[in-house]
Design a protein around this motif. Structure first.
Motif, PDB file in Angstrom:
ATOM      1  N   VAL A 197      -2.604 -51.280  40.922  1.00  0.00           N
ATOM      2  CA  VAL A 197      -3.961 -51.387  41.458  1.00  0.00           C
ATOM      3  C   VAL A 197      -4.061 -52.582  42.405  1.00  0.00           C
ATOM      4  CG1 VAL A 197      -6.363 -51.888  40.847  1.00  0.00           C
ATOM      5  CG2 VAL A 197      -5.071 -50.184  39.564  1.00  0.00           C
ATOM      6  N   SER A 198      -3.467 -53.699  42.039  1.00  0.00           N
ATOM      7  CA  SER A 198      -3.561 -54.877  42.912  1.00  0.00           C
ATOM      8  C   SER A 198      -2.784 -54.654  44.209  1.00  0.00           C
ATOM      9  CB  SER A 198      -3.062 -56.127  42.194  1.00  0.00           C
ATOM     10  OG  SER A 198      -1.679 -56.038  41.921  1.00  0.00           O
ATOM     11  N   THR A 199      -1.652 -53.950  44.154  1.00  0.00           N
ATOM     12  CA  THR A 199      -0.883 -53.644  45.357  1.00  0.00           C
ATOM     13  C   THR A 199      -1.662 -52.682  46.253  1.00  0.00           C
ATOM     14  OG1 THR A 199       1.181 -53.935  44.141  1.00  0.00           O
ATOM     15  CG2 THR A 199       1.299 -52.740  46.214  1.00  0.00           C
ATOM     16  N   ALA A 200      -2.280 -51.676  45.675  1.00  0.00           N
ATOM     17  CA  ALA A 200      -3.068 -50.715  46.451  1.00  0.00           C
ATOM     18  C   ALA A 200      -4.274 -51.416  47.085  1.00  0.00           C
ATOM     19  CB  ALA A 200      -3.513 -49.567  45.562  1.00  0.00           C
ATOM     20  N   ALA A 201      -4.894 -52.322  46.356  1.00  0.00           N
ATOM     21  CA  ALA A 201      -6.049 -53.042  46.897  1.00  0.00           C
ATOM     22  C   ALA A 201      -5.634 -53.919  48.073  1.00  0.00           C
ATOM     23  CB  ALA A 201      -6.692 -53.885  45.803  1.00  0.00           C
ATOM     24  N   ARG A 202      -4.485 -54.570  47.985  1.00  0.00           N
ATOM     25  CA  ARG A 202      -4.008 -55.405  49.093  1.00  0.00           C
ATOM     26  C   ARG A 202      -3.732 -54.558  50.319  1.00  0.00           C
ATOM     27  NH1 ARG A 202       0.118 -58.877  45.511  1.00  0.00           N
ATOM     28  NH2 ARG A 202      -1.413 -60.215  44.526  1.00  0.00           N
ATOM     29  N   ARG A 203      -3.130 -53.389  50.131  1.00  0.00           N
ATOM     30  CA  ARG A 203      -2.846 -52.512  51.269  1.00  0.00           C
ATOM     31  C   ARG A 203      -4.127 -51.987  51.890  1.00  0.00           C
ATOM     32  NH1 ARG A 203       2.581 -49.076  49.725  1.00  0.00           N
ATOM     33  NH2 ARG A 203       3.897 -50.904  49.465  1.00  0.00           N
ATOM     34  N   LEU A 204      -5.112 -51.687  51.074  1.00  0.00           N
ATOM     35  CA  LEU A 204      -6.392 -51.213  51.577  1.00  0.00           C
ATOM     36  C   LEU A 204      -7.082 -52.294  52.400  1.00  0.00           C
ATOM     37  CD1 LEU A 204      -8.461 -48.919  51.624  1.00  0.00           C
ATOM     38  CD2 LEU A 204      -9.449 -49.883  49.559  1.00  0.00           C
ATOM     39  N   VAL A 205      -7.052 -53.522  51.919  1.00  0.00           N
ATOM     40  CA  VAL A 205      -7.651 -54.634  52.652  1.00  0.00           C
ATOM     41  C   VAL A 205      -6.912 -54.858  53.969  1.00  0.00           C
ATOM     42  CG1 VAL A 205      -8.025 -57.133  52.629  1.00  0.00           C
ATOM     43  CG2 VAL A 205      -8.617 -55.760  50.630  1.00  0.00           C
ATOM     44  N   LEU A 206      -5.594 -54.806  53.945  1.00  0.00           N
ATOM     45  CA  LEU A 206      -4.810 -54.974  55.159  1.00  0.00           C
ATOM     46  C   LEU A 206      -5.120 -53.875  56.172  1.00  0.00           C
ATOM     47  CD1 LEU A 206      -2.612 -56.417  56.765  1.00  0.00           C
ATOM     48  CD2 LEU A 206      -0.941 -54.988  55.603  1.00  0.00           C
ATOM     49  N   ALA A 207      -5.212 -52.633  55.695  1.00  0.00           N
ATOM     50  CA  ALA A 207      -5.548 -51.522  56.591  1.00  0.00           C
ATOM     51  C   ALA A 207      -6.938 -51.707  57.192  1.00  0.00           C
ATOM     52  CB  ALA A 207      -5.456 -50.200  55.841  1.00  0.00           C
TER      53      ALA A 207
END
Length: 73
Positions: A9-19
């Motif tokens: 979840v934390s990895t997906a959230a970081r990628r979403l923020v980066l996108a």
């Protein structure tokens, strides 16, 4: 210690923020309308990008010919 679901979840959230940051940066560049090369007579006297970035070097270089506008169809 984090377990597997928390890590995912934390990895997906970081990628979403980066996108979101990338999309926001590209969308906010300020360019509007179609890109084109100006062909009106006043445009012939405007500085080109290399002349703008390095005026001293551009002043010593010979002019690179004039662009002729493409015929309109």
């Amino acid at each position: 210690m984090l377990n597997v679901p928390e890590i995912l979840v934390s990895t997906a959230a970081r990628r979403l923020v980066l996108a979101a940051v990338v999309v926001g940066t590209l969308a906010g560049c300020g360019q509007r309308g179609p890109l084109f090369l100006p062909t009106e007579p006043a445009a012939a006297q405007r500085a080109t990008l290399p002349q703008t970035l390095s005026p001293a070097r551009a002043a010593s270089a010979p002019p690179s010919g004039t662009a002729t506008p493409a015929p309109r169809q």
